[in-house]
Design a protein around this motif. Structure first.
Motif, short mmCIF file in Angstrom:
data_model
loop_
_atom_site.label_atom_id
_atom_site.label_comp_id
_atom_site.label_asym_id
_atom_site.label_seq_id
_atom_site.Cartn_x
_atom_site.Cartn_y
_atom_site.Cartn_z
N MET A 1 -31.33 -29.25 16.39
CA MET A 1 -31.05 -29.27 17.88
C MET A 1 -32.23 -29.02 18.42
SD MET A 1 -28.50 -26.18 19.29
CE MET A 1 -29.79 -24.88 19.07
N SER A 2 -32.10 -29.83 19.67
CA SER A 2 -33.61 -29.39 20.24
C SER A 2 -33.49 -28.29 21.20
CB SER A 2 -34.04 -30.96 21.03
OG SER A 2 -32.77 -31.19 21.86
N ALA A 3 -34.90 -27.75 21.55
CA ALA A 3 -34.89 -26.87 22.29
C ALA A 3 -34.51 -26.92 23.85
CB ALA A 3 -36.31 -26.14 22.51
N TYR A 4 -33.72 -25.81 24.52
CA TYR A 4 -32.87 -26.25 25.70
C TYR A 4 -33.18 -24.95 26.52
CZ TYR A 4 -29.07 -23.28 24.08
OH TYR A 4 -28.32 -22.34 23.48
N VAL A 5 -33.37 -25.30 27.85
CA VAL A 5 -33.23 -24.21 28.87
C VAL A 5 -31.83 -24.08 29.58
CG1 VAL A 5 -34.06 -23.40 31.28
CG2 VAL A 5 -35.60 -24.69 29.71
N LEU A 6 -31.45 -22.59 29.46
CA LEU A 6 -30.24 -22.51 29.81
C LEU A 6 -30.21 -22.15 31.31
CD1 LEU A 6 -27.13 -21.86 29.36
CD2 LEU A 6 -27.67 -19.39 28.92
N VAL A 7 -29.47 -23.05 32.16
CA VAL A 7 -29.35 -22.63 33.79
C VAL A 7 -28.00 -21.94 33.79
CG1 VAL A 7 -29.46 -23.49 35.91
CG2 VAL A 7 -30.89 -24.28 34.01
N LEU A 8 -27.85 -20.67 33.99
CA LEU A 8 -26.60 -19.99 33.97
C LEU A 8 -26.26 -19.37 35.56
CD1 LEU A 8 -24.27 -18.55 32.84
CD2 LEU A 8 -25.72 -16.60 31.96
N TYR A 9 -25.23 -19.61 36.19
CA TYR A 9 -24.98 -19.22 37.60
C TYR A 9 -23.66 -18.82 37.55
CZ TYR A 9 -22.60 -23.66 38.46
OH TYR A 9 -21.65 -24.67 38.37
N TYR A 10 -23.45 -18.03 38.85
CA TYR A 10 -22.10 -18.16 39.41
C TYR A 10 -22.06 -18.37 40.86
CZ TYR A 10 -17.60 -16.10 41.15
OH TYR A 10 -16.59 -16.10 41.93
N SER A 11 -21.05 -19.14 41.27
CA SER A 11 -21.25 -19.60 42.66
C SER A 11 -19.66 -19.62 43.32
CB SER A 11 -21.69 -20.87 42.55
OG SER A 11 -21.84 -21.45 44.00
N ARG A 12 -19.31 -19.00 44.20
CA ARG A 12 -18.31 -19.35 45.07
C ARG A 12 -18.01 -20.28 45.74
NH1 ARG A 12 -14.55 -14.72 48.28
NH2 ARG A 12 -12.64 -16.09 48.60
N HIS A 13 -19.07 -20.74 46.81
CA HIS A 13 -19.09 -21.73 47.78
C HIS A 13 -20.17 -22.93 47.54
CE1 HIS A 13 -15.99 -19.39 49.83
NE2 HIS A 13 -17.19 -18.33 50.16
N GLY A 14 -20.76 -22.88 46.27
CA GLY A 14 -21.50 -23.88 45.76
C GLY A 14 -22.87 -23.93 46.35
N ALA A 15 -23.52 -22.98 46.87
CA ALA A 15 -24.79 -22.84 47.47
C ALA A 15 -25.66 -22.66 46.02
CB ALA A 15 -25.18 -21.98 48.37
N THR A 16 -25.32 -21.66 45.34
CA THR A 16 -26.20 -21.10 44.45
C THR A 16 -26.03 -22.40 43.13
OG1 THR A 16 -25.50 -18.91 44.32
CG2 THR A 16 -26.43 -19.31 42.48
N ARG A 17 -24.96 -22.90 43.33
CA ARG A 17 -24.50 -24.23 42.27
C ARG A 17 -25.67 -25.35 42.47
NH1 ARG A 17 -21.72 -28.71 43.05
NH2 ARG A 17 -20.38 -27.47 44.41
N GLU A 18 -25.95 -25.54 43.70
CA GLU A 18 -27.12 -26.38 44.05
C GLU A 18 -28.19 -25.89 43.84
OE1 GLU A 18 -26.27 -29.33 45.64
OE2 GLU A 18 -24.19 -28.88 45.08
N LEU A 19 -28.31 -24.68 43.96
CA LEU A 19 -29.79 -24.25 43.44
C LEU A 19 -30.02 -24.46 41.85
CD1 LEU A 19 -30.43 -21.01 45.15
CD2 LEU A 19 -31.89 -22.75 45.68
N ALA A 20 -28.85 -23.96 41.11
CA ALA A 20 -28.78 -24.38 39.68
C ALA A 20 -29.20 -25.64 39.30
CB ALA A 20 -27.54 -23.86 39.25
#
Ligand code: FMN
Length: 195
Positions: A1-20
């Protein structure tokens, strides 16, 4: 398995998801794999906007080379669903599974002075308990000096009523992803060299 970065977020309206998503693009542009993951809402009145992203497992977190953690600003701190997930990570803390791994944080808020920096710092605290090494945004990012949008030395950010990132916010999120990937690569190379 290759090394990976975990991008973990919570978002209700999508803005934090866009940043993620933007941070994830920065990581991938640096040649590292990404796992984009979310956490479930705590109640049916707080639907999350994960747009198909999978829920994070403890194995996703334990196996990452580094972590970008994101939340909406809620009363100047991280959202409860993300905090609830972090409170399920005691076994990883006991194992020291995240010690010396790089981490970065990001947030979205409605207003410019609504607590972005307090929220970013609140997310940094549990990561320090886990022994993670924090990566921020240095001032070679010229936008930090003049921008009135989201993003600070503490992490990436978005300010406003709508999820759409400004060009500056997108650039800073991209830069944070690239910097996180750089430190993840250096730490995994160092760990392999030592073994
Ligand atoms: C319970 C709650 C508390 C909030 N508290 C703040 C706050 O303290 N400061 C602020 O600027 N915005 C606050 N907001 C607005 C959100 O931070 C903002 O809408 C954010 O961009 C949402 O991110 P999302 O689109 O990823 O859900 C709050 C929203 C909710 C639902």
């Amino acid at each position: 398995m290759s090394a990976y970065v975990l991008v973990l977020y919570y978002s209700r309206h999508g803005a934090t998801r866009e940043l993620a998503r933007r941070i994830a693009r920065g990581v991938e542009a640096s040649g590292m794999d990404v796992r984009l993951r979310t956490v479930p809402p705590l109640s049916s009145t707080d639907e999350s906007d994960a747009d198909g992203d999978l829920a994070c497992s403890l194995a996703d977190l334990a196996g990452c080379a580094g972590l970008a953690l994101g939340s909406p600003t809620r009363f100047g701190t991280m959202a409860a669903p993300l905090k609830a997930f972090l409170e399920t990570t005691s076994a990883l803390w006991l194992q020291g599974a995240l010690i010396d791994k790089p981490a970065a944080v990001f947030t979205s808020s409605q207003s410019a002075h609504g607590g972005q920096e307090a929220t970013l710092l609140s997310m940094i605290l549990p990561l320090l308990h886990h022994g993670m090494v924090l990566v921020g945004l240095p001032y070679d990012q010229a936008a930090l000096t003049h921008s009135r949008d989201g993003g600070s030395p503490y992490g990436a950010g978005h300010i406003g009523d709508r999820p759409r990132l400004s060009p500056t916010e997108a650039d800073l999120a991209d830069a944070l992803g690239k910097r996180l990937a750089k430190w993840c690569r250096m730490s995994t190379d160092a760990a392999q060299g030592a073994s």
